[in-house]
Design a protein around this motif. Structure first.
Motif, PDB file in Angstrom:
ATOM      1  N   LYS A   1      -3.601   6.103 -10.024  1.00  0.00           N
ATOM      2  CA  LYS A   1      -2.894   5.604  -8.847  1.00  0.00           C
ATOM      3  C   LYS A   1      -3.126   4.093  -8.676  1.00  0.00           C
ATOM      4  CE  LYS A   1      -2.229   6.505  -3.966  1.00  0.00           C
ATOM      5  NZ  LYS A   1      -2.292   5.083  -3.645  1.00  0.00           N
ATOM      6  N   ASP A   2      -4.364   3.660  -8.843  1.00  0.00           N
ATOM      7  CA  ASP A   2      -4.675   2.230  -8.688  1.00  0.00           C
ATOM      8  C   ASP A   2      -3.898   1.379  -9.686  1.00  0.00           C
ATOM      9  OD1 ASP A   2      -6.374   2.865  -6.705  1.00  0.00           O
ATOM     10  OD2 ASP A   2      -8.243   2.493  -7.825  1.00  0.00           O
TER      11      ASP A   2
ATOM     12  N   LYS B   1       7.089  -6.302  -8.137  1.00  0.00           N
ATOM     13  CA  LYS B   1       8.058  -5.959  -7.079  1.00  0.00           C
ATOM     14  C   LYS B   1       9.096  -7.045  -6.799  1.00  0.00           C
ATOM     15  CE  LYS B   1       5.601  -7.057  -2.724  1.00  0.00           C
ATOM     16  NZ  LYS B   1       5.350  -8.410  -3.106  1.00  0.00           N
TER      17      LYS B   1
ATOM     18  N   TYR C   1       2.776  10.294  -7.473  1.00  0.00           N
ATOM     19  CA  TYR C   1       1.717  10.116  -8.467  1.00  0.00           C
ATOM     20  C   TYR C   1       0.336  10.236  -7.830  1.00  0.00           C
ATOM     21  CZ  TYR C   1       2.336   5.367  -6.730  1.00  0.00           C
ATOM     22  OH  TYR C   1       2.468   4.275  -5.927  1.00  0.00           O
ATOM     23  N   GLU C   2       0.331  10.612  -6.548  1.00  0.00           N
ATOM     24  CA  GLU C   2      -0.926  10.825  -5.811  1.00  0.00           C
ATOM     25  C   GLU C   2      -1.842  11.816  -6.538  1.00  0.00           C
ATOM     26  OE1 GLU C   2      -1.475   9.539  -2.568  1.00  0.00           O
ATOM     27  OE2 GLU C   2       0.346   8.353  -2.875  1.00  0.00           O
TER      28      GLU C   2
ATOM     29  N   LEU D   1       3.291  -1.725  -9.653  1.00  0.00           N
ATOM     30  CA  LEU D   1       4.413  -1.787  -8.709  1.00  0.00           C
ATOM     31  C   LEU D   1       4.346  -3.082  -7.905  1.00  0.00           C
ATOM     32  CD1 LEU D   1       4.587   1.870  -7.273  1.00  0.00           C
ATOM     33  CD2 LEU D   1       5.513   0.954  -9.389  1.00  0.00           C
ATOM     34  N   GLY D   2       3.131  -3.422  -7.456  1.00  0.00           N
ATOM     35  CA  GLY D   2       2.948  -4.631  -6.646  1.00  0.00           C
ATOM     36  C   GLY D   2       3.253  -5.890  -7.438  1.00  0.00           C
TER      37      GLY D   2
ATOM     38  N   ASP E   1      -0.226   1.410  -8.755  1.00  0.00           N
ATOM     39  CA  ASP E   1       0.033   0.598  -7.558  1.00  0.00           C
ATOM     40  C   ASP E   1       0.027  -0.889  -7.919  1.00  0.00           C
ATOM     41  OD1 ASP E   1       0.381   2.685  -5.824  1.00  0.00           O
ATOM     42  OD2 ASP E   1      -1.699   2.729  -5.127  1.00  0.00           O
ATOM     43  N   LYS E   2      -0.898  -1.284  -8.771  1.00  0.00           N
ATOM     44  CA  LYS E   2      -0.975  -2.690  -9.178  1.00  0.00           C
ATOM     45  C   LYS E   2       0.320  -3.093  -9.903  1.00  0.00           C
ATOM     46  CE  LYS E   2      -3.592  -5.954 -12.067  1.00  0.00           C
ATOM     47  NZ  LYS E   2      -2.970  -7.099 -11.425  1.00  0.00           N
TER      48      LYS E   2
ATOM     49  N   GLU F   1      -7.317   8.870  -8.717  1.00  0.00           N
ATOM     50  CA  GLU F   1      -7.463   7.501  -8.191  1.00  0.00           C
ATOM     51  C   GLU F   1      -7.198   6.427  -9.240  1.00  0.00           C
ATOM     52  OE1 GLU F   1      -8.049   5.965  -5.127  1.00  0.00           O
ATOM     53  OE2 GLU F   1      -7.374   7.972  -4.555  1.00  0.00           O
TER      54      GLU F   1
ATOM     55  N   ARG G   1       9.270   0.837 -10.927  1.00  0.00           N
ATOM     56  CA  ARG G   1       9.181   1.753  -9.777  1.00  0.00           C
ATOM     57  C   ARG G   1       8.768   3.128 -10.282  1.00  0.00           C
ATOM     58  NH1 ARG G   1      14.195   0.054  -8.178  1.00  0.00           N
ATOM     59  NH2 ARG G   1      14.211  -1.314  -6.375  1.00  0.00           N
TER      60      ARG G   1
END
Ligand code: IPE
Ligand code: IPE
Ligand code: MG
Length: 242
Positions: free
Chosen positions: A111-112, A122, A103-104, A118-119, A115-116, A108, A98
């Motif tokens: 972030k990408d 999860k 982190y915005e 985290l996904g 996000d990957k 990009e 997490r």
């Protein structure tokens, strides 16, 4: 000896000293951050092996933007390298990742990748590994106050019903169901919190070690945990005396 039956539930670490580690070796600071990422990999692995449920690390603070562009972008690049290299192993070890913080602002590409990560992790049920990125405790509390104020304004919450639990529940930790840390470890000899978990640390044991983060091995980590186990936690109460 470390007692495996008395492990802290939540360990938080301020990973400090990368720059000094590099300076000592006449290397650029970013090399220190690179070495620090390696330490982080090993500590995550050991925490998972020891059956610790929550590990929260301070990787980049809201104040760390004050550093040179070169250092900041170097840290972000290393972070992407870390998740690319480690994602498979994190998944194999059932680790859930997490991010606490925004982190915005990191671009990009970063972030990408995050996000990957985290996904992909999860649904993992083992160690919950929280990385504090662009994190500041005051920022976290400000966001919580804003969210609570909105709920009051929308009539979802009465101001007189706001309790300590309400506040805890609106912090990044509370929103993720992560309890307060039992212990906060800071490496590199600095003895301050630097805007880390200021609400959550009310009854955390503090452990300061002079070891610089890149030199902080799993053995050093176990020493810190042993020190934690030697502490007498009273939470404001007192032991029954005869
Ligand atoms: C910790 O190491 C990592 C970050 C703050 C990003 P430092 O870079 O603060 O290392 P020192 O404190 O300068 O040695
Ligand atoms: C705290 O370390 C933040 C992280 C470890 C990410 P700093 O090195 O930024 O803190 P100060 O400036 O010494 O207080
Ligand atoms: Mg520092």
């Amino acid at each position: 000896m470390l007692d495996i039956n008395r492990m802290p539930v939540h360990v938080a670490i301020i990973m400090d000293g990368n720059g000094r580690w590099a300076e000592k070796r006449k290397l650029p600071r970013v090399m220190g951050h690179n070495a620090g990422m390696k330490s982080m990999t090993e500590i995550v692995r050991r925490a998972s092996d020891l059956g610790i449920k929550y590990l929260t690390v301070y990787a980049f603070s809201t104040e760390n933007w004050k550093r040179s562009k070169e250092e900041v972008s170097g840290i972000f690049k290393l972070l992407v390298k870390y998740v690319d290299l480690e994602l498979d192993e994190l998944c194999r070890n059932n680790v859930r990742v997490r991010i606490f913080g925004d982190y915005e602002g990191m671009g990009e590409a970063v972030k990408d990748r995050l996000d990957k990560t985290l996904g992909d992790t999860k649904d993992n049920t083992g160690l919950e590994f929280n990385i504090c990125l662009d994190y500041g405790s005051r920022d976290e509390m400000t966001k919580a106050v804003r969210a609570i104020a909105r709920e009051v304004k929308d009539g979802e919450l009465k101001s007189e019903d706001i309790t300590e639990e309400t506040i805890s529940a609106h912090l990044f930790t509370g929103l993720a169901g992560v309890p307060d840390p039992d212990v906060i470890i800071r490496t590199s000899g600095e003895e301050r919190l630097s805007n880390f978990l200021l609400w959550q640390c009310a009854y955390s044991e503090m452990i300061f070690t002079p070891v610089l983060w890149p030199d902080y091995t799993p053995e050093e980590f176990e020493k810190s945990l042993e020190e934690f186990q030697s502490r007498d936690r009273r939470f404001g109460g007192r032991k029954e005396t005869k």
